[in-house]
Scaffold this motif. Sequence first.
Motif, PDB file in Angstrom:
ATOM      1  N   UNK A 220       0.811  -1.213   0.003  1.00 46.21           N
ATOM      2  CA  UNK A 220       0.009   0.130  -0.001  1.00 46.21           C
ATOM      3  C   UNK A 220       0.805   1.240   0.098  1.00 46.21           C
ATOM      4  N   UNK A 221       1.755   1.244   0.682  1.00 46.65           N
ATOM      5  CA  UNK A 221       2.931   2.299   0.797  1.00 46.65           C
ATOM      6  C   UNK A 221       3.616   2.545  -0.506  1.00 46.65           C
ATOM      7  N   UNK A 222       3.918   1.254  -0.952  1.00 48.08           N
ATOM      8  CA  UNK A 222       4.712   1.497  -2.146  1.00 48.08           C
ATOM      9  C   UNK A 222       3.835   2.048  -3.287  1.00 48.08           C
ATOM     10  N   UNK A 223       2.658   1.602  -3.491  1.00 50.05           N
ATOM     11  CA  UNK A 223       1.692   2.383  -4.464  1.00 50.05           C
ATOM     12  C   UNK A 223       1.537   3.768  -4.249  1.00 50.05           C
ATOM     13  N   UNK A 224       1.185   4.253  -3.080  1.00 55.07           N
ATOM     14  CA  UNK A 224       1.099   5.505  -2.339  1.00 55.07           C
ATOM     15  C   UNK A 224       2.267   6.562  -3.046  1.00 55.07           C
ATOM     16  N   UNK A 225       3.244   5.828  -2.746  1.00 58.73           N
ATOM     17  CA  UNK A 225       4.701   6.641  -2.992  1.00 58.73           C
ATOM     18  C   UNK A 225       4.782   6.905  -4.532  1.00 58.73           C
ATOM     19  N   UNK A 226       4.130   5.913  -5.366  1.00 58.59           N
ATOM     20  CA  UNK A 226       4.173   5.885  -6.986  1.00 58.59           C
ATOM     21  C   UNK A 226       3.132   7.052  -7.239  1.00 58.59           C
ATOM     22  N   UNK A 227       1.932   6.776  -6.644  1.00 50.33           N
ATOM     23  CA  UNK A 227       0.922   7.916  -7.301  1.00 50.33           C
ATOM     24  C   UNK A 227       0.960   9.299  -6.861  1.00 50.33           C
ATOM     25  N   UNK A 228       1.610   9.397  -5.552  1.00 47.63           N
ATOM     26  CA  UNK A 228       1.753  10.884  -4.831  1.00 47.63           C
ATOM     27  C   UNK A 228       3.064  11.275  -5.287  1.00 47.63           C
ATOM     28  N   UNK A 229       3.913  10.870  -6.031  1.00 47.01           N
ATOM     29  CA  UNK A 229       5.383  11.241  -6.170  1.00 47.01           C
ATOM     30  C   UNK A 229       5.134  12.617  -7.122  1.00 47.01           C
ATOM     31  N   UNK A 247       9.260  -2.641 -12.408  1.00 43.39           N
ATOM     32  CA  UNK A 247      10.394  -3.324 -12.043  1.00 43.39           C
ATOM     33  C   UNK A 247      10.741  -3.792 -10.674  1.00 43.39           C
ATOM     34  N   UNK A 248      10.483  -2.918  -9.773  1.00 45.60           N
ATOM     35  CA  UNK A 248      10.725  -3.084  -8.545  1.00 45.60           C
ATOM     36  C   UNK A 248       9.522  -3.923  -7.866  1.00 45.60           C
ATOM     37  N   UNK A 249       8.275  -4.003  -8.254  1.00 48.85           N
ATOM     38  CA  UNK A 249       7.542  -4.951  -7.575  1.00 48.85           C
ATOM     39  C   UNK A 249       7.928  -6.404  -8.208  1.00 48.85           C
ATOM     40  N   UNK A 250       8.300  -6.509  -9.367  1.00 51.73           N
ATOM     41  CA  UNK A 250       8.702  -7.829  -9.860  1.00 51.73           C
ATOM     42  C   UNK A 250       9.955  -8.430  -9.041  1.00 51.73           C
ATOM     43  N   UNK A 251      10.942  -7.493  -9.022  1.00 50.92           N
ATOM     44  CA  UNK A 251      12.064  -7.653  -8.329  1.00 50.92           C
ATOM     45  C   UNK A 251      11.734  -8.079  -6.976  1.00 50.92           C
ATOM     46  N   UNK A 256      11.478 -12.367  -2.574  1.00 55.29           N
ATOM     47  CA  UNK A 256      10.825 -13.012  -1.555  1.00 55.29           C
ATOM     48  C   UNK A 256      10.913 -14.640  -1.872  1.00 55.29           C
ATOM     49  N   UNK A 257      10.871 -14.934  -3.032  1.00 52.65           N
ATOM     50  CA  UNK A 257      11.173 -16.555  -3.100  1.00 52.65           C
ATOM     51  C   UNK A 257      12.786 -16.951  -2.541  1.00 52.65           C
ATOM     52  N   UNK A 258      13.762 -15.940  -2.735  1.00 51.07           N
ATOM     53  CA  UNK A 258      15.051 -16.360  -2.129  1.00 51.07           C
ATOM     54  C   UNK A 258      15.016 -15.986  -0.712  1.00 51.07           C
ATOM     55  N   UNK A 259      14.041 -15.470  -0.053  1.00 50.56           N
ATOM     56  CA  UNK A 259      13.886 -15.131   1.560  1.00 50.56           C
ATOM     57  C   UNK A 259      14.990 -14.207   1.753  1.00 50.56           C
ATOM     58  N   UNK A 260      15.342 -13.134   0.839  1.00 59.24           N
ATOM     59  CA  UNK A 260      16.033 -11.993   1.117  1.00 59.24           C
ATOM     60  C   UNK A 260      15.467 -10.851   0.499  1.00 59.24           C
ATOM     61  N   UNK A 261      14.172 -10.593   0.665  1.00 58.05           N
ATOM     62  CA  UNK A 261      13.420  -9.437   0.163  1.00 58.05           C
ATOM     63  C   UNK A 261      13.771  -8.110   0.928  1.00 58.05           C
ATOM     64  N   UNK A 262      13.717  -7.090  -0.002  1.00 54.76           N
ATOM     65  CA  UNK A 262      13.888  -5.853   0.612  1.00 54.76           C
ATOM     66  C   UNK A 262      12.583  -5.123   0.911  1.00 54.76           C
ATOM     67  N   UNK A 263      12.639  -3.972   1.691  1.00 54.38           N
ATOM     68  CA  UNK A 263      11.484  -3.260   2.029  1.00 54.38           C
ATOM     69  C   UNK A 263      10.738  -2.582   0.936  1.00 54.38           C
ATOM     70  N   UNK A 264       9.882  -2.920   0.354  1.00 55.29           N
ATOM     71  CA  UNK A 264       9.225  -2.290  -1.148  1.00 55.29           C
ATOM     72  C   UNK A 264       8.818  -0.847  -0.623  1.00 55.29           C
ATOM     73  N   UNK A 265       8.385  -0.714   0.358  1.00 55.27           N
ATOM     74  CA  UNK A 265       7.733   0.535   1.002  1.00 55.27           C
ATOM     75  C   UNK A 265       8.555   1.762   0.947  1.00 55.27           C
TER      76      UNK A 265
END
Length: 316
Positions: A220-229, A247-251, A256-265
């Motif tokens: 939710x924060x990820x998309x808010x950052x996009x639309x309000x940028x 690209x960020x959401x895909x990555x 996540x599959x590799x269990x080393x995901x970043x904070x997308x927000x």
Amino acid sequence: MARIASDPAFDIQPDFSSPTFEGLRVRIIGGTQTTHEEVATELITAWQLDRDLRVTAWKRQVDEDAELAADAARVAREQANQERLRLEHEAEMELREAEKKKPKINDFQTGTAVGDTLTPRPSQYAIHKLKSFEYVELWYFSPDGCKTTADDAKTSAEDTFGLAKVDDFVALKPVASFKASRKAVQDHNLEWRQFDLAKNSFLLHINKLKWPEKHQRALTMFFMNIVAHPYRSEHFGEQALLLYAARVRRDWHDTLVLNNAFDISIFNLTLLKNMSEEVWNRARHESLTEVSSSKIVALSNLASDCTPHHTSTCFQ
């Protein structure tokens, strides 16, 4: 001590004064002055004492036999009870498995009417992806994607099945649940309005499918950052933001599959600038290509006008 075959209490006392025991009495009397009657009395007393001892032993034997029988009966009851419990447990497990396989229908709220608006329904393919926490294009949640799903449902049966591998088994699954649409649009190629509407539907569906709260908040924060940028107001700003989001959401899903995901927000402005430069370079390249194509067409038209009769005028 040897087992006693019968109850000594029922033994019949011998008649020690009878002629049968005369020889025994004579040997006992020997050279004494004891009479036959006295010897017979002594034999009776001895026999009675022996019988009393055997009666006592008999009673002890009966008690021991009863105790052993009780122990054996208790063990048999315990074994029977354990067997009964085992069978009941197996029956209960079989019943549970059968209940799991039964189709179930949830309850509904009596007296509650349908809402004033209905959420557009994405394809089964998209829902299956969300249930598996996998990446899926936002187009499937856009009005165009949902409309395509509805149109396809009219022309093809949704109960068409295909083979799919589930764990180590091959199972029949609806084709719609693992077949991507040929009309799907990549996220970075969406129009801004499509992206804006699709992400709302996407967030609604991950909530319905009980995604972890942490993941829902981050997206939710990820998309808010996009639309309000504020970069949206820049030239090619929306295209750069769409490329960033795609690209960020895909990555994020890949990590996540590799269990080393970043904070997308957390928004990465440096990455956005790189994406913006890429968009600008592509736009310049397309512009140059368009200009070159126009020149080639113009020269081609000019060459076609230069017939042998007009050669002198073509190169004046």
